[in-house]
Design a protein around this motif. Structure first.
Motif, PDB file in Angstrom:
ATOM      1  N   ALA A  51      31.072  36.988  63.997  1.00 40.84           N
ATOM      2  CA  ALA A  51      32.087  37.651  63.206  1.00 40.84           C
ATOM      3  C   ALA A  51      32.889  36.592  62.805  1.00 40.84           C
ATOM      4  O   ALA A  51      33.534  35.622  63.373  1.00 40.84           O
ATOM      5  CB  ALA A  51      32.588  38.726  63.647  1.00 40.84           C
ATOM      6  N   GLY A  52      33.221  36.778  61.289  1.00 42.48           N
ATOM      7  CA  GLY A  52      34.225  35.761  60.885  1.00 42.48           C
ATOM      8  C   GLY A  52      33.913  34.497  60.298  1.00 42.48           C
ATOM      9  O   GLY A  52      32.815  34.047  60.258  1.00 42.48           O
ATOM     10  N   MET A  53      35.064  33.514  59.790  1.00 45.16           N
ATOM     11  CA  MET A  53      34.948  32.578  59.330  1.00 45.16           C
ATOM     12  C   MET A  53      35.346  31.346  60.302  1.00 45.16           C
ATOM     13  O   MET A  53      36.262  31.679  61.020  1.00 45.16           O
ATOM     14  CB  MET A  53      35.746  32.274  58.167  1.00 45.16           C
ATOM     15  CG  MET A  53      35.763  33.405  57.053  1.00 45.16           C
ATOM     16  SD  MET A  53      34.224  32.964  55.873  1.00 45.16           S
ATOM     17  CE  MET A  53      34.967  31.869  54.895  1.00 45.16           C
ATOM     18  N   VAL A  54      34.720  30.290  60.326  1.00 40.80           N
ATOM     19  CA  VAL A  54      35.005  29.127  61.144  1.00 40.80           C
ATOM     20  C   VAL A  54      35.341  27.866  60.162  1.00 40.80           C
ATOM     21  O   VAL A  54      34.978  27.769  59.208  1.00 40.80           O
ATOM     22  CB  VAL A  54      33.983  28.837  62.288  1.00 40.80           C
ATOM     23  CG1 VAL A  54      33.624  29.886  62.860  1.00 40.80           C
ATOM     24  CG2 VAL A  54      32.669  28.450  61.484  1.00 40.80           C
ATOM     25  N   GLU A  55      36.027  26.978  60.787  1.00 37.87           N
ATOM     26  CA  GLU A  55      36.445  25.828  60.039  1.00 37.87           C
ATOM     27  C   GLU A  55      35.268  24.933  59.902  1.00 37.87           C
ATOM     28  O   GLU A  55      34.381  24.753  60.930  1.00 37.87           O
ATOM     29  CB  GLU A  55      37.621  24.944  60.773  1.00 37.87           C
ATOM     30  CG  GLU A  55      38.272  23.910  60.140  1.00 37.87           C
ATOM     31  CD  GLU A  55      39.368  23.478  60.907  1.00 37.87           C
ATOM     32  OE1 GLU A  55      39.725  22.288  60.303  1.00 37.87           O
ATOM     33  OE2 GLU A  55      39.984  23.941  61.506  1.00 37.87           O
ATOM     34  N   LEU A  56      35.036  24.030  58.830  1.00 33.61           N
ATOM     35  CA  LEU A  56      34.275  23.157  58.766  1.00 33.61           C
ATOM     36  C   LEU A  56      34.210  21.991  59.403  1.00 33.61           C
ATOM     37  O   LEU A  56      35.421  21.572  59.876  1.00 33.61           O
ATOM     38  CB  LEU A  56      34.069  23.011  57.098  1.00 33.61           C
ATOM     39  CG  LEU A  56      32.880  22.110  56.666  1.00 33.61           C
ATOM     40  CD1 LEU A  56      31.528  23.172  56.656  1.00 33.61           C
ATOM     41  CD2 LEU A  56      33.001  21.814  55.063  1.00 33.61           C
ATOM     42  N   GLU A  57      33.087  21.468  59.777  1.00 35.34           N
ATOM     43  CA  GLU A  57      33.022  20.276  60.822  1.00 35.34           C
ATOM     44  C   GLU A  57      33.328  19.003  60.133  1.00 35.34           C
ATOM     45  O   GLU A  57      33.151  18.996  58.985  1.00 35.34           O
ATOM     46  CB  GLU A  57      31.621  20.133  61.448  1.00 35.34           C
ATOM     47  CG  GLU A  57      31.205  21.116  62.370  1.00 35.34           C
ATOM     48  CD  GLU A  57      30.945  22.684  61.924  1.00 35.34           C
ATOM     49  OE1 GLU A  57      30.633  22.496  60.546  1.00 35.34           O
ATOM     50  OE2 GLU A  57      30.866  23.431  62.509  1.00 35.34           O
TER      51      GLU A  57
END
Length: 70
Positions: A51-57
């Protein structure tokens, strides 16, 4: 000199936060009824984890910023 255009596909996939971080959708969400109220494929635990958004690598930041026109 002409204006730079932002990539229309990147606009739909990335979101820039107020502090300047670029967020992306968590991988593995699109299949397996991830958005259904009662998932039909995979466990509920799997759908919560995705679920949700994660920070871009860090490795992808330069290309994403160029596509977004940042």
């Amino acid at each position: 000199m002409p204006k730079n255009k932002s990539h229309s596909g990147a606009k739909k996939r990335f979101k820039v936060t107020g502090s300047g971080k670029i967020m992306r959708l968590q991988a593995g969400r699109k299949s397996g009824a991830a958005f259904a109220s009662a998932p039909t494929t995979g466990s509920r635990k799997k759908h919560r984890r995705n679920a949700g958004m994660v920070e871009l690598e860090k490795a992808d930041l330069k290309r994403a910023k160029k596509m977004l026109g940042i």
